[in-house]
Design a protein around this motif. Structure first.
Motif, PDB file in Angstrom:
ATOM      1  N   LYS A 242       0.839  -1.193   0.000  1.00  0.00           N
ATOM      2  CA  LYS A 242       0.000   0.000   0.000  1.00  0.00           C
ATOM      3  C   LYS A 242       0.873   1.242   0.000  1.00  0.00           C
ATOM      4  N   ALA A 243       0.547   2.191  -0.872  1.00  0.00           N
ATOM      5  CA  ALA A 243       1.314   3.428  -0.952  1.00  0.00           C
ATOM      6  C   ALA A 243       0.800   4.446   0.056  1.00  0.00           C
ATOM      7  N   ASP A 244       1.702   5.332   0.490  1.00  0.00           N
ATOM      8  CA  ASP A 244       1.255   6.463   1.285  1.00  0.00           C
ATOM      9  C   ASP A 244       0.487   7.427   0.380  1.00  0.00           C
ATOM     10  N   ARG A 245      -0.091   8.466   0.958  1.00  0.00           N
ATOM     11  CA  ARG A 245      -0.955   9.354   0.178  1.00  0.00           C
ATOM     12  C   ARG A 245      -0.208  10.076  -0.940  1.00  0.00           C
ATOM     13  N   PRO A 252       4.471  -3.101   2.887  1.00  0.00           N
ATOM     14  CA  PRO A 252       3.731  -4.370   2.799  1.00  0.00           C
ATOM     15  C   PRO A 252       2.681  -4.493   3.886  1.00  0.00           C
ATOM     16  N   VAL A 253       1.531  -5.028   3.515  1.00  0.00           N
ATOM     17  CA  VAL A 253       0.486  -5.378   4.474  1.00  0.00           C
ATOM     18  C   VAL A 253       0.213  -6.870   4.316  1.00  0.00           C
ATOM     19  N   SER A 254       0.335  -7.615   5.390  1.00  0.00           N
ATOM     20  CA  SER A 254       0.060  -9.055   5.354  1.00  0.00           C
ATOM     21  C   SER A 254      -1.442  -9.283   5.474  1.00  0.00           C
ATOM     22  N   GLY A 268     -14.055   3.391  -2.061  1.00  0.00           N
ATOM     23  CA  GLY A 268     -13.994   3.924  -0.712  1.00  0.00           C
ATOM     24  C   GLY A 268     -12.990   3.178   0.140  1.00  0.00           C
ATOM     25  N   ASP A 269     -13.443   2.673   1.292  1.00  0.00           N
ATOM     26  CA  ASP A 269     -12.572   1.917   2.182  1.00  0.00           C
ATOM     27  C   ASP A 269     -12.544   0.428   1.866  1.00  0.00           C
ATOM     28  N   VAL A 270     -13.377  -0.020   0.924  1.00  0.00           N
ATOM     29  CA  VAL A 270     -13.581  -1.449   0.683  1.00  0.00           C
ATOM     30  C   VAL A 270     -12.721  -1.932  -0.483  1.00  0.00           C
ATOM     31  N   LEU A 271     -11.982  -3.023  -0.248  1.00  0.00           N
ATOM     32  CA  LEU A 271     -11.125  -3.616  -1.270  1.00  0.00           C
ATOM     33  C   LEU A 271     -11.419  -5.100  -1.392  1.00  0.00           C
ATOM     34  N   ASP A 285     -11.029  -1.334   5.507  1.00  0.00           N
ATOM     35  CA  ASP A 285     -10.324  -0.182   6.082  1.00  0.00           C
ATOM     36  C   ASP A 285      -9.152   0.253   5.203  1.00  0.00           C
ATOM     37  N   GLN A 286      -9.393   0.327   3.901  1.00  0.00           N
ATOM     38  CA  GLN A 286      -8.390   0.773   2.937  1.00  0.00           C
ATOM     39  C   GLN A 286      -7.138  -0.092   2.948  1.00  0.00           C
ATOM     40  N   GLY A 287      -7.320  -1.395   3.152  1.00  0.00           N
ATOM     41  CA  GLY A 287      -6.210  -2.324   3.034  1.00  0.00           C
ATOM     42  C   GLY A 287      -5.342  -2.476   4.256  1.00  0.00           C
ATOM     43  N   GLU A 288      -5.783  -1.960   5.404  1.00  0.00           N
ATOM     44  CA  GLU A 288      -4.990  -2.098   6.627  1.00  0.00           C
ATOM     45  C   GLU A 288      -5.157  -3.474   7.252  1.00  0.00           C
ATOM     46  N   SER A 289      -6.338  -4.077   7.108  1.00  0.00           N
ATOM     47  CA  SER A 289      -6.576  -5.430   7.608  1.00  0.00           C
ATOM     48  C   SER A 289      -7.434  -6.168   6.590  1.00  0.00           C
TER      49      SER A 289
END
Length: 376
Positions: A242-245, A252-254, A268-271, A285-289
């Motif tokens: 995931k890139a910063d803004r 990397p996000v596992s 939106g926040d859904v991936l 949550d935008q790819g955080e979990s």
């Protein structure tokens, strides 16, 4: 076609489970090679012209510019339609390498990537295409960037240079899988073995971007997608970068998955990300979990699209499966085609869906089956 010349390190990595998309690309390339009469360097040979049957040509990716549809595929084929896919015209292309992805940032400005490290650009809505980059100059051009960058920590610089040599010393061996520009100047292209390049001037110059991603193992970078203000890259070992803004750095996000992801889309926040064996993982949550969805798909998820107008995800597979999901995953419908094929892309339009694959372009004519309710 894909020049099958690999270093010992590449042979080791191709043996792993994350190589499925590479094998898929090779099979499609071999299909194009079988049709050729003898060898001609694809980087020096213009795309063959086809008098008819354009809709039946093998296609790898689709794009909607807002004014026209574009389809790209094997042997340098680029098709364009101005009537929602009812009729297609072939555009002239200066090479015949297999083309794997297409992306437009405006009705006029678009880019295509593919085998042999090719990057093409158009400034007239896909009518004409110019070569911006290919694998022949990649090692010298990309290495020079790091050799001249005195700000980099020496150990990191040496690691990047070693990986570039591993990937590129055999010449135009590796493809770019995916390309994405955030505006008409700033964009990225990704590929196997951590290949990651960027441009800050619309593709007039391309530079390495290995220092902009936390990828010390140089995992395959399978696809790059933009959802809202964020860029995401799907990879191996259950990783989504995931890139910063600012888009300047990817972390990397596992997801908790152990395999590879090959496509990602969202709103939106859904991936929603898809991988081997029909695996689907969702994030709210935008790819955080991330968490796994119960998926009826069984084959590699080759593309996921989100249709903003219909508020619907569509996931397609290399086995000819099509799954539609509502925007919140509360409803899903497995669609069945009378003549499934190896699907490579899907594009939703008002009143229809166009599928692309190894047997060409097909409008949607499937009937939904197995409706279900409740997030899976």
């Amino acid at each position: 076609m894909w020049r099958w010349t690999c270093t010992q390190e590449h042979r080791r990595r191709f043996a792993g489970p994350g190589s499925a998309v590479l094998m898929l690309g090779l099979l499609l390339s071999l299909a194009g090679q079988a049709a050729a009469q003898g060898f001609a360097d694809p980087l020096e040979t213009p795309a063959p012209r086809y008098a008819d049957g354009l809709a039946g040509l093998p296609i790898q990716a689709l794009a909607n510019t807002g004014e026209a549809l574009l389809a790209v595929g094997l042997r340098g084929v680029i098709l364009r339609s101005e009537d929602a896919g009812r009729h297609w015209q072939q555009m002239p292309v200066p090479l015949s390498s297999d083309l794997l992805d297409v992306s437009f940032v405006s009705p006029q400005h678009g880019w295509v990537v593919g085998q042999d490290g090719v990057i093409l650009a158009s400034e007239d809505g896909g009518r004409t295409w110019t070569r911006q980059f290919d694998g022949r100059q990649a090692l010298e051009q990309l290495s020079r960037y790091y050799q001249d960058d005195t700000a980099l920590e020496p150990q990191a610089r040496d690691a990047y240079l070693d990986q570039l040599r591993t990937n590129l010393q055999a010449g135009p061996v590796l493809p770019f899988f995916s390309v994405r520009f955030v505006d008409d100047r700033h964009g990225f292209a990704v590929g196997p073995f951590g290949m990651f390049v960027a441009s800050d001037d619309g593709g007039q110059h391309w530079r390495p971007a290995l220092h902009q991603i936390d990828n010390p193992d140089f995992l395959h970078l399978n696809a790059i997608a933009q959802v809202g203000e964020h860029l995401f890259i799907t990879s191996e070992q259950g990783i989504v970068f995931k890139a910063d803004r600012s888009g300047a750095h990817f972390r990397p996000v596992s997801t908790g998955h152990v395999g590879s992801f090959f496509s990602l889309a969202g709103h939106g926040d859904v991936l929603l990300a898809g991988g081997l064996g029909g695996v689907l993982y969702a994030s709210h949550d935008q790819g955080e979990s991330w968490h796994a969805l119960k998926s009826p798909l069984t084959q590699l998820v080759s593309r996921i699209e989100f249709d903003l107008r219909a508020q619907r995800f569509t996931a397609i597979t290399a086995g000819g499966e099509v799954l539609e999901l509502s925007a919140d995953f509360s409803r899903s419908s497995l669609r069945q085609s009378a003549a499934p094929m190896l699907y490579t892309d899907v594009l939703s339009l008002p009143g229809q869906v166009i599928y692309a694959g190894i047997q060409g372009l097909r409008p949607d004519s499937a009937e939904p089956v197995q409706p279900s309710r409740g997030e899976q």
